[in-house]
Write a protein that holds these residues in place. Structure first.
Motif: not given
Lengths: 602, 602
Positions: A30, A38-39, A42, A49, A51, A53, A495, B524, B528
């Motif tokens: 993120x 990202x958008x 997604x 996708x 995800x 951290x 995740x 998202x 996301x």
């Protein structure tokens, strides 16, 4: 649907082009600056996708997936140190020839070196570790720029799987608005339906990538040398991801059989395991795996054909270095991957086609010139190696003399016929290479042998696991330091929905250092090298909601079988004394050597 | 004692020279190729060795220590991906001007790009992020080469604290034997006692580093502008480590008082806290900290003097951008650290001497030309800000409307008079900047505001803590994502013997994204951007043997006080709803603005 602004158009077009080119998965950490990417990822139906951290773990997860599939996985992060966290995985992808497409969001040009927040120098961030670096121009909704964007995206993907596959870095500057916020007039309606594509399926530029093969006369030296060889040897080193799909090990075995040559098959070569391996006791095949123990006591080969990366076995590397042999090195990229500097011939071509060409050219009917005893001697030594290993695995013996190699032996022996195994660097991969017997099973064995770090291990394994059919088990074998190093990577179990059997060989620190002369120097041996940490990994498993079991070496097989039959992720921790394991390895090697020598000298 | 071989001689000489030059601490991750360095550091009596298992955390720990002390901390790792794991910390050190000396072991030249194991391209690995890169030649026991080694070591250390302090990278190739194994004849007896030093204490080359000051006439424009200013403003941005020792905030206050100018003191400036702050209600001083709330409603300043990095407060940055003012930027490195591109004058000199020079030159007796109301208005707004904050902190109010900023307020208010506080990026540092009131206490407030990543936070804090006197408490305030990101860093509590009070503001994901327009786009947004993870950090604390307590916002102060009085490391986790916190922040800001506007318009 017309893009609400140019950043959104840019992200959508890039992702549209990448997926048209076959990109199937992306790992995203993120961040704000990367919002357009990202958008777009997604919302695209054709891409999975994942995800993450922690960008370091994301990088290795993508690496693992690309390693398993041989196809590029993309990575997305925001600007700043996030991008530097990808660096270890990029380095491994470079060395191990893994296709990886790194997309780093960046701030607009004018903010660079201005003291602006979260703005660093991302230009050529990974230096020469990438096959190609390009910086996207600022988003703009004009035909020419969008055409350029599609071309760049198509090229980036093609470069990840070029003659030498590897990482590619696209640095992507964006300015606000980053979100799909409507900005009237920013993008003309014309870009609504087409995103300036060609209005047909497939990529904007279709790349057809040729295979590097040898011309007819380029086989001459190789064929002639092999036909005259008395002690020919084929060495299959750790495979590049591309080899796993383009090289049929059966062809290698057929060439070997025609020459009466043994194949020294690294556990990572893609040749040690598979239907081509003799289904009998695994030692009448030309494919052998126990050479680490006995190679020192064989006569020198006189012609060596080697492909793949540098072998895991140090005794083998040294034997190749010291042999008075003609050594052919087959490498698709022709990058002189030969650290002993003893190779005499470099064949810059793909090993798969080269072996197919060899099979056609080696006279099927002719007597081989190979010394009658050569292959038989190797196979006899091989049988000794596995017999001695099997004795060491017997429950009574193992109870008295446990050693880490026994776990690796069981891991490979008990796993179902189709499975993916990921083995950590440091001691586990060395033990796998020594103690995992060739088997007629469809085992995909992976490790990070490019740069051989102990970082990112769990993530790489889980990334590989993310590409498996649901009924193919994933097994990870790791030491305790590597397990700690990428503890964050375990978050992907939940995740990213990947299950695994995780075997932790816990010798409380860097057991490998017992193999090195530094062991004799105390201090600083314990404090600075062995580095015992006393971590109880049960809490770590709990943090990530994983089942945890501490098992004895003798109870390992049963626990392992249970885990393989179970859903979910189990962590099986087996405690060892590193020094004792190291002594036991040496003992077993000496036993094999003694047996081989006594036969030879008899 | 004669060195047993040239690698040992090399390591000993390098470490001897670095310690002679004042190096006091090194962070070492275990590895084989780095053995000559590790052994030399471990045996040297004048250097503290911190052993780390994860190089990324090691890098940030060293960064934190160097940030706190202003002096170089060294880093040692083996070859391969280990070195890439330092990259995030190197990047932060570059941006934040932290002296860091990175020593990466490497394989000998001939193994590079040869396919050899654990051998990667480490040449200029960190690109332009380092102040100086040098590669050591191969170890050799000759006078000339050893003299070169000492000179390089002395220079490397000096470059970390040059005009623009920052990271320096020495790549150090070694060949076997790496251990102090005796190799007769490799090193002559002559190197036994002297290591080819000068036979006196101190470094081989003593570096005397001048300070950048302004010439007499170079003050003219600044003094003239300030003497004519109606609404002068001093802005103290986040301090470079060097500023914390060379800039006396009292001098800044005295200049401000002479001008009737407010000092907008960033929470990281080294000016918001200290004996120079008025001990009364903290708002009659010229030093103010609540401007984030009210700067939009003040008249524009007409002359701004700014030093330090770009302010944390976005409203302040925007106000400076939009003001029709003459803006003087004082920067010791003269690197144009000014992302709004509105500065009119760049003074390339150290802020400390510039303010001393100003104090001498501003006429003490003269009437200031500043508008009478200017400072009074700012101070009135400042009082409003803190009054409204205090109301929000009242237990009854807090119970109904908890918000993360309340924790930051308490953290700063309740900490003893001498303490070091490390505040994570993302929301905590923004909340500290808004809600931590100026205080006459010796608080050292640190953050990684160079690249503003959320990586390495625990390690940086603990590294800073490693430099403290035993009676000075260390407090770390972090969000949950940052806490997870550097979970490995917590190992330093035990391994490096650093205690801390760790406050985790747990809003289960990236609360900062609620501040951004992406919040409106679902999907998202949650999956996301916000990325909830559901991690229960109690297990993480248990893994590292830390005390863990989950506390309510209203119970926080009591738990915090208990922790400050206790030995050991306590993790205090406070749960928040990020969206509610964000709304509350906005409400409080609006309350202050309304109050300021109604006074102004009255």
């Amino acid at each position: 649907m017309t893009a609400p602004n140019r950043a959104t158009l840019w992200g959508r077009t890039l992702v549209d082009e990448l997926t048209a080119g076959g990109l199937e998965a992306v790992c995203i950490a993120p961040g704000s600056r990367s919002t357009p990417l990202t958008v777009a990822f997604a919302e695209h139906p054709d891409v999975t996708v994942f995800s993450h951290l922690d960008e370091r773990s994301a990088g290795f997860f993508a690496l693992g997936r690309a390693r398993r599939t041989g196809e590029a996985t993309a990575l997305v992060c925001t600007s700043g140190t996030a991008a530097a966290n990808f660096h270890p995985a990029v380095m491994e992808a470079d060395q191990a020839r893994v296709p990886l497409l790194v997309l780093t969001a960046d701030r607009p040009h004018e903010l660079r070196d201005s003291g602006a927040n979260q703005t660093v120098d991302q230009v050529k961030l990974y230096g020469d570790a990438v096959r190609w670096y390009a910086e996207l121009p600022e988003p703009e909704a004009t035909e020419r720029k969008v055409r350029n964007l599609r071309t760049t995206a198509a090229r980036a993907l093609a470069e990840t799987v070029g003659v030498e596959p590897g990482p590619v870095h696209l640095n992507c500057p964006f300015r606000k608005p980053l979100e799909p916020t409507c900005r009237p007039g920013d993008v003309s309606e014309a870009f609504g339906d087409t995103l300036a594509g060609r209005g047909r399926s497939g990529p904007f530029v279709e790349t057809t990538s040729g295979t590097r093969t040898l011309e007819n006369e380029q086989y001459d030296a190789l064929v002639e040398a092999l036909e005259r060889a008395e002690r020919p040897l084929i060495v299959a080193g750790p495979a590049d991801p591309a080899d796993l799909t383009t090289l049929d090990p059966d062809t290698v075995v057929r060439v070997a059989d025609r020459l009466d040559a043994p194949v020294f098959a690294d556990s990572l070569s893609g040749v040690r395991f598979g239907a081509h391996v003799d289904a009998g006791d695994g030692a009448s095949s030309s494919v052998v795996g126990g050479y680490d123990s006995y190679v020192d006591d064989l006569p020198d080969p006189d012609v060596v054909v080697r492909f793949g990366a540098s072998p895991t076995s140090k005794p083998l590397r040294h034997a190749l270095r010291d042999a008075d042999a003609r050594q052919f090195l087959i490498d698709p990229a022709g990058t002189w991957r030969e650290a002993t500097f003893t190779a005499t011939d470099l064949l810059a071509a793909s090993p798969g086609p080269v072996f197919e060409g060899l099979l056609e050219r080696l006279d099927a009917g002719a007597e081989t010139t190979a010394n009658d005893e050569w292959l038989a001697n190797v196979q006899a030594a091989e049988r000794r190696h596995w017999a001695i290993r099997d004795d060491a695995l017997a429950v009574d013996t193992l109870e008295d003399e446990p050693f880490e190699g026994a776990i690796l032996a069981s891991v490979f022996e008990c796993v179902p016929e189709t499975a993916t195994l990921f083995v950590s660097n440091s001691m586990p991969i060395r033990d796998a290479d020594r103690f995992a017997r060739p088997r007629a099973a469809d085992l995909t064995v992976l490790a990070n042998r490019g740069a051989s770090g102990i970082d990112g291990i769990a993530s790489t394994a889980l990334g590989a696991g993310s590409a498996l059919d649901t009924d193919e088990p994933l097994v990870l074998v790791t030491g305790d330091l590597a397990f700690y190093h990428d503890s964050n990577g375990l978050l992907a179990v939940d995740r990213c929905g990947v299950d695994a059997t995780i075997v932790v060989l816990d010798n409380d620190g860097g057991g490998i250092f017992h193999k090195l002369p530094i062991e004799e120097f105390e201090p600083p041996f314990t404090e600075q090298f062995k580095t015992p940490h006393g971590l109880e990994f049960e809490a770590l498993a709990e943090l990530h909601g994983l089942e945890f079991e501490r098992v004895d070496p003798t109870g390992f097989e049963a626990a392992y079988q249970r885990s393989l039959e179970q859903a979910g992720t189990q962590v099986l921790a087996v405690e060892f004394d590193a020094e004792a394991s190291h002594r036991r390895r040496e003992e077993l090697r000496e036993q094999v050597r003694d047996a081989v020598r006594s036969t030879r000298d008899a």
